[in-house]
Design a protein around this motif. Structure first.
Motif, PDB file in Angstrom:
ATOM      1  N   ARG A  48      10.460 -14.561 -25.860  1.00  0.00           N
ATOM      2  CA  ARG A  48      10.736 -13.275 -25.277  1.00  0.00           C
ATOM      3  C   ARG A  48      11.583 -13.308 -23.846  1.00  0.00           C
ATOM      4  N   ALA A  49      11.228 -14.459 -22.853  1.00  0.00           N
ATOM      5  CA  ALA A  49      12.153 -14.421 -21.780  1.00  0.00           C
ATOM      6  C   ALA A  49      13.496 -14.667 -22.158  1.00  0.00           C
ATOM      7  N   GLU A  50      13.597 -15.702 -23.184  1.00  0.00           N
ATOM      8  CA  GLU A  50      15.035 -15.762 -23.407  1.00  0.00           C
ATOM      9  C   GLU A  50      15.877 -14.805 -24.092  1.00  0.00           C
ATOM     10  N   LEU A  51      15.112 -13.911 -24.656  1.00  0.00           N
ATOM     11  CA  LEU A  51      15.501 -12.433 -25.367  1.00  0.00           C
ATOM     12  C   LEU A  51      16.123 -11.703 -24.183  1.00  0.00           C
ATOM     13  N   GLU A  52      15.054 -11.694 -23.087  1.00  0.00           N
ATOM     14  CA  GLU A  52      15.632 -10.848 -22.085  1.00  0.00           C
ATOM     15  C   GLU A  52      16.699 -11.347 -21.155  1.00  0.00           C
ATOM     16  N   ARG A  53      16.864 -12.481 -21.093  1.00  0.00           N
ATOM     17  CA  ARG A  53      17.759 -13.132 -20.399  1.00  0.00           C
ATOM     18  C   ARG A  53      19.038 -12.798 -20.920  1.00  0.00           C
ATOM     19  N   LEU A  54      19.098 -13.016 -22.215  1.00  0.00           N
ATOM     20  CA  LEU A  54      20.265 -12.760 -23.060  1.00  0.00           C
ATOM     21  C   LEU A  54      20.587 -11.348 -23.024  1.00  0.00           C
ATOM     22  N   ARG A  55      19.687 -10.419 -23.142  1.00  0.00           N
ATOM     23  CA  ARG A  55      19.872  -8.979 -23.080  1.00  0.00           C
ATOM     24  C   ARG A  55      20.577  -8.495 -21.675  1.00  0.00           C
TER      25      ARG A  55
END
Length: 89
Positions: free
Chosen positions: A56-63
């Motif tokens: 989730r943290a990685e997806l948020e960073r990419l977003r």
């Protein structure tokens, strides 16, 4: 034409040439064809998240990264359109 000696020579050449090439390129590969720093180290390579919170943290960073790039691109486009409108008048 050439006789039996020529045939023996050709046969020996046909057999030994590929063996010689394989021997030359197949021995001491590390010293002949090594390039220092070719493969990335473990610290430089990508680390894939496995835990759900890490994902989730990685997806948020990419977003966030995608939205920042989009905002930058839109700002540049509006700036270039304003420059073009100002030059045309």
């Amino acid at each position: 034409m050439g006789g039996p000696n020529l045939e023996v020579f050709k046969f020996g050449f046909y057999i030994m040439f590929p063996i010689g090439i394989m021997y030359y390129f197949g021995t001491n590969l590390d010293s002949k064809f090594s390039v220092d720093g070719f493969w990335p180290s473990k610290e430089q390579s990508n680390k894939i998240p496995t835990e759900p919170e890490d994902i989730r943290a990685e997806l948020e960073r990419l977003r966030r990264r995608r939205l920042e790039r989009r905002a930058t691109r839109l700002a540049e486009e509006t700036r270039s359109q304003q420059d073009m409108a100002g030059d045309g008048a």
